[in-house]
Design an enzyme around this catalytic site. Structure first.
Site, PDB file in Angstrom:
ATOM      1  N   ARG A 178       0.800  -1.225   0.000  1.00 40.19           N
ATOM      2  CA  ARG A 178       0.000   0.000   0.000  1.00 40.19           C
ATOM      3  C   ARG A 178       0.838   1.283   0.000  1.00 40.19           C
ATOM      4  NH1 ARG A 178      -5.248  -0.554   1.980  1.00 40.19           N
ATOM      5  NH2 ARG A 178      -5.541   1.605   1.350  1.00 40.19           N
ATOM      6  N   HIS A 180      -7.384  -2.982  -7.683  1.00 37.95           N
ATOM      7  CA  HIS A 180      -7.128  -2.292  -6.412  1.00 37.95           C
ATOM      8  C   HIS A 180      -8.433  -2.136  -5.621  1.00 37.95           C
ATOM      9  CE1 HIS A 180      -4.304   0.001  -3.942  1.00 37.95           C
ATOM     10  NE2 HIS A 180      -5.252   0.887  -3.733  1.00 37.95           N
ATOM     11  N   TYR A 182     -16.703  14.437 -13.428  1.00 36.71           N
ATOM     12  CA  TYR A 182     -16.548  15.637 -14.256  1.00 36.71           C
ATOM     13  C   TYR A 182     -15.199  15.678 -14.977  1.00 36.71           C
ATOM     14  CZ  TYR A 182     -20.495  17.262 -11.463  1.00 36.71           C
ATOM     15  OH  TYR A 182     -21.708  17.386 -10.841  1.00 36.71           O
TER      16      TYR A 182
END
Length: 745
Positions: free
Chosen positions: A29, A75, A119
């Protein structure tokens, strides 16, 4: 199945489980791999974009599409971590070489966040596609199963440049953290080439190429001499300053313009910096500031501080370095995963690991290419041989009953069952002996290959294939040849993507700010019953003294360089610099006293407010709720700390009264049950502020001291008691530590 009970030590289980968890966070990680300089989430996001075909020369795709696909395939740790990673990889103010080309609002240097993923759009940058992902089809890295074993993902990307150094890295794991500054791409490549040419180079030698960090925000590194030790150990602190310029302002004023900021100021740091500068003016640390404005735009950072005409610019700049984040430190800890283990690496260690990785992927790449060229050569030789005996091959094909019979003849020379035109043809067919691969290619060959030009092209391709095989074998067999190939590739990357250094590396002296001596004048401190305080001009105070004393709870004249002392019911002393209070007009509201001190109105009550200079001249009398009393020399309260204990209190006790002892002769204690005791002040012993004191009055059960009064000789003072007036001077003077008299009027 019967349950199995395993008896073991609980601490051993906890230790093993925590170590497993910690290593999972560290490796899977939080920390980057030294080989590609990427954390798992970055690697998976880039690979997913490559798999989706979101290339630099193709249209942008919605970030939500990328995030969703990455989370579903590779992931499974939440969409926010993936999108945050994608955002950072687009930001040219965080990455010296952005890995993703973003389209839309991906945040800015001042701390505004990116728009929602629905967006924004993104695609791979050209550098990432060509130098991070290009050779994945050549078996250059290992592929491993994903989390649910339905897909396969690369364990590391075949990155051709030392990305760990170029883009830097930050991450917090369990018990360790990584923090590597970004560096100039051209300098890092030059150092890598130099190391490949001579692996005995020291860190000092490598730093002839890598001058130091190169932050996207520019700035100035001011501890150049300390960098060698930082790069040799992999840890240390880099001191960076913003870049400051001066311009002529309006009306002869001086404009101090900050055009580059420290890398650590990215985000909300700019707003914090401006607030800190404004605070310098509010607290009167400097009187040189007229205005501050943020005029930053797409063209770059521009923070303008307008100064007075006679400002000492160098001294003021040093003040900014001392009191704000315009000078800051970047903590370096070059920690990465190397051979599956977290290691703090020196500059040479990083160069070694990256060079070894380049040789590894080059070896695997050219081994794969050699194998493909050898297979191609075999087919080409078979086709050329077939073209030379094409009539015989056609006779075999026409005379065979099926594909298997024809192939058996071409490979093994078996002619049984095949119709030939002559015995000579049959004898020649028995001697063809093509390989199986060649036979398959002949059987699939189209007739247009028999055209003369096509045959010439085939021969040329074969010549090129032979040349490629020779070249690949030379690269694989000669370390020097492979080294030259890697260096050439690095040189091409440098030529295409190099950029000028942004950060200046230098040695600068520590900032020294010389405070201007403050002109000492008389001011008046005033504070109302609601706790709003300010200072006003002393002459104004004298003209309106009676009005001010009637309207305000505390008021006195003091020096503007002095301190105000607040004694509270909790036994605390809070000090406030007079210069921390706003100086205004009599009718101005002022500021809450708890805004400029550690005083907390919800936990304690103000008992006395006085100037420290006055306290130094007298003693103070302390009286608590449980009737403990003492006098203390006022000099003991001349302290530098903002808050100290003014007296020692027993559990459950609190201060009722603190009085400056001047001409008072007697003290009167009044209890909640209506008892009064009057005795001489000089019977109260002087103690240290850390002492509890002596008993002033014997109290009845559940009774406590409510009020304390003081009288001079012949002084008259009246208080209200049982709705009637009581003359305190009429009370009999007795001894301390007695019960007192219950007054009934």
């Amino acid at each position: 199945m019967e349950d199995r009970i395993i008896r073991t030590e609980y601490s051993d289980i906890m230790q093993k489980s925590f170590i497993d968890y910690a290593m999972s966070v560290i490796v899977a990680r939080a920390l980057p791999d030294i080989r590609d300089g990427l954390k798992p989430v970055q690697r998976r996001t880039l690979y997913d974009m490559y798999e989706l075909g979101i290339r630099y020369d193709r249209p942008y795709r919605k970030s939500a599409r990328i995030v969703g696909d990455t989370m579903g395939k590779y992931h499974p740790h939440g969409d926010s971590s993936i999108y945050d990673c994608l955002v950072v990889m687009t930001q040219d103010f965080k990455k010296i070489v952005p890995l993703v080309d973003g389209h839309g609002n991906f945040g800015n240097i001042e701390g505004d966040g990116a728009a929602a993923m629905r967006y924004t759009e993104a695609r791979l940058s050209k550098l990432t596609q060509e130098n991070f992902l290009e050779d994945l089809d050549k078996n250059v890295v290992d592929f491993v199963p994903n989390f649910d074993e339905t897909e396969r993902e690369p364990s590391v990307l075949p990155v051709k440049i030392p990305n760990f150094l170029i883009n830097g890295s930050e991450g917090i794991a369990v018990g360790m953290a990584t923090s590597t500054p970004p560096h100039n791409l051209a300098e890092v490549i030059d150092a890598e080439i130099a190391y490949i040419q001579n692996d005995s180079l020291t860190t000092k030698d490598l730093m002839k190429y890598i001058k130091g960090p190169d932050f996207p925000t520019g700035g100035v590194v001011i501890n150049k001499d300390e960098l060698l030790n930082i790069y040799e150990t992999g840890t240390g602190k880099i001191r960076i300053r913003g870049k400051v310029e001066t311009e002529k302002g309006k009306n002869g004023h001086i404009n101090l313009v900050i055009t580059e900021i420290p890398y650590t100021m990215i985000g909300m740091g700019i707003g914090k910096f401006m607030a800190d500068v404004a605070e310098l003016a509010e607290k009167k640390i400097t009187n040189d500031i007229i205005d501050i404005s943020n005029q930053s735009s797409k063209e770059g950072i521009r923070i303008v501080i307008e100064l007075k005409k006679d400002t000492d610019v160098d001294n003021f700049t040093n003040l900014l370095y001392k009191k704000t984040k315009l000078e800051d430190t970047f903590g370096v800890n070059m920690l990465a995963i190397d051979n599956g283990r977290p290691e703090t690496m020196s500059l040479k260690d990083i160069m070694r690991a990256c060079a070894d990785f380049q040789f590894e992927i080059a070896t695997r790449k050219y081994t794969t290419l050699l194998k493909k060229e050898q297979e191609k050569k075999e087919i080409q030789e078979g086709l050329i041989k077939a073209c030379n005996v094409i009539d015989l091959v056609i006779e075999v094909l026409r005379g065979s009953k099926d594909r298997a019979m024809a192939k058996n003849c071409l490979v093994n020379g078996v002619t049984d069952g095949i119709n030939f035109k002559s015995r000579e043809s049959k004898a020649m067919a028995a001697q063809l002996l093509f390989t199986e691969v060649q036979a398959d290619a002949i059987l699939e060959m189209r007739l247009y290959k028999l055209i003369g030009l096509e045959l010439e092209a085939l021969i040329k391709d074969h010549e090129q294939t032979v040349a490629n095989i020779y070249r690949y074998e030379d690269i694989l067999e000669s370390h020097e040849s492979m080294s030259m190939v890697i260096q050439d590739e690095l040189g091409k990357i440098k030529k295409e993507y190099q950029a000028k250094r942004k950060t200046v590396i230098d040695n600068r002296e520590n900032a020294v700010y010389e405070e201007k001596p403050v002109e000492e004048i008389d001011v008046a401190f005033i504070m109302d019953r609601f706790g709003y305080a300010k200072t006003i001009d002393a002459t104004t105070y004298e003209r309106n003294k009676e009005t001010i004393q009637a309207e305000f709870k505390y008021s006195f004249v003091m020096k503007n360089t002095g301190k105000i002392c607040l004694f509270t019911s909790a036994g605390n002393l809070h000090t406030i610099k007079a210069m921390d209070l706003p100086q205004g007009k009599m009718r101005d509201k002022g500021v809450p006293i708890d805004n400029v001190s550690n005083y907390n109105a919800s936990d304690e009550t103000v008992i006395l407010v006085a100037s420290q200079s006055e306290l130094n001249l007298y003693r103070l009398i302390f009286t608590t709720k449980s009737s403990m009393m003492k006098t203390v020399d006022g000099g003991e309260f001349d302290v530098s700390k903002r808050t100290v204990a003014a007296t020692k209190l027993t559990d459950g006790d609190e201060l009722v009264n603190v009085e400056v002892l001047k001409e008072q002769k007697t003290v009167i204690l009044r209890t909640e049950d209506g008892y009064f005791l009057r005795f001489p002040v000089d019977t109260i012993p002087e103690k240290k502020k850390t002492a509890v004191g002596v008993r002033g009055m014997r109290l009845g059960k559940n009774d406590f001291v409510r009020d304390v009064y003081y009288l001079n000789d012949l002084e008259e003072k009246t208080v209200e008691h049982n709705n009637k007036k009581l003359e305190l001077a009429h009370l009999k003077i007795t001894s301390r530590d007695t019960k007192g008299t219950k007054v009934r009027i």
